[in-house]
Structures are given as structure tokens and as C-alpha cells.
Write an enzyme that holds these catalytic residues in place. Sequence first.
Site, PDB file in Angstrom:
ATOM      1  N   LYS A  66      -4.598   0.147  -6.054  1.00 33.05           N
ATOM      2  CA  LYS A  66      -5.024  -0.714  -4.948  1.00 33.05           C
ATOM      3  C   LYS A  66      -3.852  -0.991  -4.010  1.00 33.05           C
ATOM      4  CE  LYS A  66      -5.348  -5.218  -4.189  1.00 33.05           C
ATOM      5  NZ  LYS A  66      -5.251  -5.294  -2.728  1.00 33.05           N
ATOM      6  N   GLU A 111       7.701  -5.735 -10.122  1.00 30.34           N
ATOM      7  CA  GLU A 111       8.774  -5.744  -9.111  1.00 30.34           C
ATOM      8  C   GLU A 111       8.438  -6.857  -8.133  1.00 30.34           C
ATOM      9  OE1 GLU A 111      11.378  -3.882  -9.303  1.00 30.34           O
ATOM     10  OE2 GLU A 111      10.673  -2.589 -10.918  1.00 30.34           O
ATOM     11  N   CYS A 119      11.990  -6.375   0.390  1.00 34.82           N
ATOM     12  CA  CYS A 119      12.421  -7.229  -0.729  1.00 34.82           C
ATOM     13  C   CYS A 119      13.935  -7.169  -0.916  1.00 34.82           C
ATOM     14  CB  CYS A 119      11.709  -6.800  -1.998  1.00 34.82           C
ATOM     15  SG  CYS A 119      11.924  -5.056  -2.354  1.00 34.82           S
ATOM     16  N   GLU A 168      11.860 -17.513  -0.969  1.00 34.04           N
ATOM     17  CA  GLU A 168      11.757 -16.228  -0.273  1.00 34.04           C
ATOM     18  C   GLU A 168      10.941 -16.408   1.005  1.00 34.04           C
ATOM     19  OE1 GLU A 168       9.216 -13.089  -1.784  1.00 34.04           O
ATOM     20  OE2 GLU A 168      10.804 -11.643  -1.435  1.00 34.04           O
TER      21      GLU A 168
HETATM   22  P1  NDP Z   1       1.318 -10.196  -2.967  1.00 33.18           P
HETATM   23  O1  NDP Z   1       1.815 -10.585  -4.302  1.00 33.18           O
HETATM   24  O2  NDP Z   1       0.517 -11.171  -2.195  1.00 33.18           O
HETATM   25  O3  NDP Z   1       0.413  -8.890  -3.070  1.00 33.18           O
HETATM   26  C1  NDP Z   1       0.854  -7.687  -3.631  1.00 33.18           C
HETATM   27  C2  NDP Z   1      -0.356  -6.879  -4.043  1.00 33.18           C
HETATM   28  O4  NDP Z   1      -1.043  -7.562  -5.085  1.00 33.18           O
HETATM   29  C3  NDP Z   1      -1.387  -6.695  -2.935  1.00 33.18           C
HETATM   30  O5  NDP Z   1      -2.026  -5.453  -3.103  1.00 33.18           O
HETATM   31  C4  NDP Z   1      -2.332  -7.841  -3.202  1.00 33.18           C
HETATM   32  O6  NDP Z   1      -3.572  -7.623  -2.628  1.00 33.18           O
HETATM   33  C5  NDP Z   1      -2.375  -7.826  -4.713  1.00 33.18           C
HETATM   34  N1  NDP Z   1      -2.772  -9.076  -5.337  1.00 33.18           N
HETATM   35  C6  NDP Z   1      -2.749 -10.329  -4.814  1.00 33.18           C
HETATM   36  N2  NDP Z   1      -3.204 -11.223  -5.740  1.00 33.18           N
HETATM   37  C7  NDP Z   1      -3.492 -10.518  -6.856  1.00 33.18           C
HETATM   38  C8  NDP Z   1      -3.974 -10.877  -8.154  1.00 33.18           C
HETATM   39  N3  NDP Z   1      -4.232 -12.139  -8.475  1.00 33.18           N
HETATM   40  N4  NDP Z   1      -4.158  -9.899  -9.062  1.00 33.18           N
HETATM   41  C9  NDP Z   1      -3.868  -8.622  -8.759  1.00 33.18           C
HETATM   42  N5  NDP Z   1      -3.419  -8.212  -7.548  1.00 33.18           N
HETATM   43  C10 NDP Z   1      -3.222  -9.153  -6.614  1.00 33.18           C
HETATM   44  O7  NDP Z   1       2.581  -9.707  -2.161  1.00 33.18           O
HETATM   45  P2  NDP Z   1       2.644  -9.258  -0.656  1.00 33.18           P
HETATM   46  O8  NDP Z   1       1.682  -8.150  -0.406  1.00 33.18           O
HETATM   47  O9  NDP Z   1       2.574 -10.481   0.187  1.00 33.18           O
HETATM   48  O10 NDP Z   1       4.105  -8.605  -0.576  1.00 33.18           O
HETATM   49  C11 NDP Z   1       5.246  -9.337  -0.354  1.00 33.18           C
HETATM   50  C12 NDP Z   1       5.955  -9.605  -1.663  1.00 33.18           C
HETATM   51  O11 NDP Z   1       6.260  -8.394  -2.321  1.00 33.18           O
HETATM   52  C13 NDP Z   1       7.275 -10.293  -1.444  1.00 33.18           C
HETATM   53  O12 NDP Z   1       7.416 -11.345  -2.365  1.00 33.18           O
HETATM   54  C14 NDP Z   1       8.295  -9.203  -1.728  1.00 33.18           C
HETATM   55  O13 NDP Z   1       9.529  -9.668  -2.167  1.00 33.18           O
HETATM   56  C15 NDP Z   1       7.598  -8.419  -2.785  1.00 33.18           C
HETATM   57  N6  NDP Z   1       8.172  -7.071  -2.861  1.00 33.18           N
HETATM   58  C16 NDP Z   1       8.952  -6.754  -3.952  1.00 33.18           C
HETATM   59  C17 NDP Z   1       9.561  -5.512  -4.040  1.00 33.18           C
HETATM   60  C18 NDP Z   1      10.392  -5.131  -5.230  1.00 33.18           C
HETATM   61  O14 NDP Z   1      10.607  -3.950  -5.428  1.00 33.18           O
HETATM   62  N7  NDP Z   1      10.855  -6.066  -6.046  1.00 33.18           N
HETATM   63  C19 NDP Z   1       9.409  -4.524  -2.957  1.00 33.18           C
HETATM   64  C20 NDP Z   1       8.574  -4.963  -1.885  1.00 33.18           C
HETATM   65  C21 NDP Z   1       7.976  -6.200  -1.845  1.00 33.18           C
HETATM   66  P3  NDP Z   1      -3.897  -8.224  -1.158  1.00 33.18           P
HETATM   67  O15 NDP Z   1      -2.764  -7.931  -0.260  1.00 33.18           O
HETATM   68  O16 NDP Z   1      -5.101  -7.482  -0.804  1.00 33.18           O
HETATM   69  O17 NDP Z   1      -4.090  -9.687  -1.371  1.00 33.18           O
END
Ligand code: NDP
Length: 480
Positions: free
Chosen positions: A173, A248, A282, A383
Site C-alpha cells: 500500500k 523505519e 526523514c 518532528e
Molecule cells: P504515516 O505514518 O502517516 O503513513 C505512512 C504510511 O502508513 C501511509 O501509507 C499511510 O497511509 C499508512 N498508515 C497510516 N496509518 C496506518 C495504520 N494505522 N496502519 C497501517 N498503515 C497506516 O507517515 P507519512 O506518510 O505522513 O510519512 C511521513 C513520516 O514518514 C515521517 O514521520 C517521516 O519521518 C517518516 N519517514 C521515515 C523514513 C525512514 O526511513 N525512517 C523515510 C521516510 C519517511 P495514508 O497515507 O494513506 O494514511
Amino acid sequence: MNIKNYINGEFVDPVLGNYIDNYNPSNGEVYGQIPNSTSEDVEKAYEAAEKAFPNWSNTTLETRSKILSKIADLIEGKLHLLAEAESKDNGKPISLAKAIDIPRAAANFQFYANAITQFSSEAHESIGLNAVNFTLRQPIGVVGCISPWNLPLYLFTWKIAPAIAAGNCVVAKPSEITPMTAFLLGEICTEAGLPNGVLNIVHGLGTTTGQAIVAHPNITAISFTGGTKTGASIARIAAPMFKKLSLELGGKNPNIIFADCDYDKMLETTVRSSFANQGQICLCGSRIFVEEKIYEKFKKDFIKNVKQLKVGHPSKRNIDIGALVSKEHLEKIESYVEIAEDEGGRILCGGLEVTIPGYENGYYFQPTVIEVTDNSCRVNQEEIFGPIVTIMPFKTDEEALQLANDVKYGLSATLWTNNLNRTMQFSKQLHIGIVWVNTWMLRDLRTPFGGQKASGIGREGGFEALRFFTEPKNICIKYE
Ligand code: NDP
């Protein structure tokens, strides 16, 4: 444009027929719809993956490798199409998508096309006991891959490529905010000859579609990249089911600058490490700590350079900063400027929304530098994930190290110094997963990637990802 789920090699509507709007962040307009998938769609995707698994897990490494290479070639061949789609969906400058996101997505497949042919496990001869142990590394079965919106195709493929290279079938997803390139990847996989059901892409909201993947009893490993709060909620569901988890998560990375560094190189890189991709990486160095001796000079030069960054429509040439990904995210970024002011932070530059003529409803924000005096303030502890960095002076190595570690996150750090002893002392004592010394975001895909503390568990990249996506099984053979 309306997109569909990719299940068993076909593009299908969601079972309940519900869709959600997809916004173009550069102008704030709805430009398409995506399936609002439910657990019924995830079940269909799972069934397709489960059916494909016996054959795919027995496909020779050469065949898997060739298919992955072909996917990489096709991504490269569609560079312009994919970069345009990424830029439109995410708001990032098209030049960035062309130079970084899409080439890296191709590289992810090419890397694992090669890596899988070199992956091996250990044998232990039990000398004196007439026995030999060897470890089989078997694919897990059906695995779940969930990725965020900031580097959409780049991070989606970073999970999918090792998962399928290792012989698993995938239910994946992308973020609902940036689904477009994931949708195009389905077409590419079919064209490359990836057997039906090996990769299934289900679109929808995190809290419904994403959660259904995590909660599915037979999807036994989850590779997730996203926010720390989401990671915790995934862990709460997955832990009692004893699923394998790679998380991550967020970061609040220190950028530690010493007076003995190569100043010009540091300055140029620090502008990039602060604001690349609108600061939505990130790994961005969002807390800048500068040795007192050069603090005032750095402050002046940094602000001068930041003020020269051009904010503009992502399709335009010569812009540095495009649109933020969504209205909600823009509002979040704005709220942190207020928080900083309330906490006594000084806005040295930026801090305001930008209106781009012709795109008045787009989500644009100035690159922002805030001077803080106390690392415990919210803008230094939480963050923000946008074009906001803080700067603060330090006097000694001990103080810099303490400031860098004094945060709940532990993803990466950047260190600017030409002192070898200091480099080693910091590298060993920083509580983080990745240290860059005199550079930033220089990636070698063989290296372990990930963080400590609230930045997650597990590592991706290189053979680490292949280890995650396989189950080790030890065989002990006794002989006479
Ligand atoms: P989210 O945690 O909101 O979402 C990440 C993914 O998880 C999306 O596909 C989202 O879907 C999905 N999701 C949301 N809620 C759930 C749930 N309860 N169960 C399963 N899946 C879920 O993060 P963001 O998309 O806002 O991304 C930003 C974040 O990602 C920042 O905190 C950043 O630091 C982190 N990040 C970390 C990296 C690393 O390598 N450590 C690299 C890049 C980013 P949907 O968007 O459709 O809600």
C-alpha cells in the site's frame, strides 16, 4: 485520472466501489480518484499473493533476477512519465523527481536483481561431533509493504524489490496522498513479465487499508516506513500476532558543525540537507548545532543562502522548493512557526506561506530558519518534516554530543569536522543508525539503513533486507 487496485495482475475496482479524491498540491485541485479499499480488497490481494507464492518461491534466482532487471529498465525508460506523475502527486520539483526519485526506484530493482544472486547463508561444521549445520533462508510467504508520501516510488520499491527478490509475494500500500507512481508500477511489472499475484497493490487510507494489511492473520511480516505514532499503532496490532516487523520511522536529526570543517562545502550541503524535497525527508538535518566560534558567521551566510532559494511551481525550471504535500501538512508546518514564537524562538528567515501567481491554492511555504536557545523546546524535540530548521550554538564537543543525543529519535546525524578523533568519538557515541561525516545522504545501497530509539526497529538495505524477508532455518545433519 481514476486509478485502480492492482490485484493478480489486473486493474480492478474496490469491492465496495468507494473512491477518495486525489489532490494536486501545486494548485490544490482534485485531479483524480483512488480506491478507498477495505479489508475485502486486502483479502483479495492476499488470496492472489498466496496463490502465486508456491511458483514464485520456486522460480530460479536467474529468472527472478532477470524480471527485476527488466522492471528497472522499464522504470528508467519511463523516467519522464514517472517523474511528472511523482511531481504532480507530491508537489516536489520535477527536476528532483527526475534526478533522484525515479532513478533510485530503478536502482532499487537493479540492486536486488544483483543482490539475490549473491545472497547466501552460513554452514557450521560441528567438529568432533560428526555433524554439520547449515541454514536455509526461505521466503516468508505473503508480506505487507506500507510506504509514506515523501519519496513515493523510491520508498515503495525499496521494500517491494527485496521482498520479491527473496521469493515472497507482496500486498503493498502506497500513501493515499501519493498513489500515482505506485499505480504506474503495476503496469510496469506486468510488462516486465512479473507473474500475476506476486505483487498486489491496494490503495486506500492508512487506518482502513493499511490497518487491514497489518491485521491480516496470514500476512506474517510487515515492512513499514512512516511516522513514529503510526509505527507504534502497527506494533500494537502486530506484536501479539508475532509478526516480523521492520519499522523505519521519524527523525529529528542533528547537523553538528565544527569550526575546523571545510566551510564552503558544509554551507552548501547544509542548505540542501535542510530543505531538499521541501524538508520532507526523514534524513534532513533539522537541528543545526554550530560551534560558537563560527556561529555568527554561519548564521549570516546560511540565512543569505536560504533566502536565495526559489519557491515555485514544481514543473518550473530553476526552482529549489516546490509545494508541500497537502493542505493538512501546510497547516502543521505553519503551526510550528507559532509554537516556536511562543517558546521564544527567533524567526531568522521565512515563516510564511507563499502565494504563487496562477497557483494561489497550492501549498507553498518559505524555507524557514529559527534560532533557539534551548534544545528542550518543541521545535527541537518534535518532528516537523517540512522546510523548517533550527540553529543553536555550542561550546564543547561534550555539549554538542549531549545536544545531539537529547531527543527521542535516533535516525541519522551529520558531522562536519576534519578531526579524525572527534569523528570517531562522535560516530561511536551518537545514539543513531546512520552518521554522515562531511557529506549528507550519500547512499550506498549495500549499507544497513534505519534508526534507533523512536526512529524504529530493524534495518533495510543490502543483505539486511533480504534477511528480513527470509526466515532462517537451521538443519543439523549427523554423520558417522
Ligand atoms: P504515516 O505514518 O502517516 O503513513 C505512512 C504510511 O502508513 C501511509 O501509507 C499511510 O497511509 C499508512 N498508515 C497510516 N496509518 C496506518 C495504520 N494505522 N496502519 C497501517 N498503515 C497506516 O507517515 P507519512 O506518510 O505522513 O510519512 C511521513 C513520516 O514518514 C515521517 O514521520 C517521516 O519521518 C517518516 N519517514 C521515515 C523514513 C525512514 O526511513 N525512517 C523515510 C521516510 C519517511 P495514508 O497515507 O494513506 O494514511
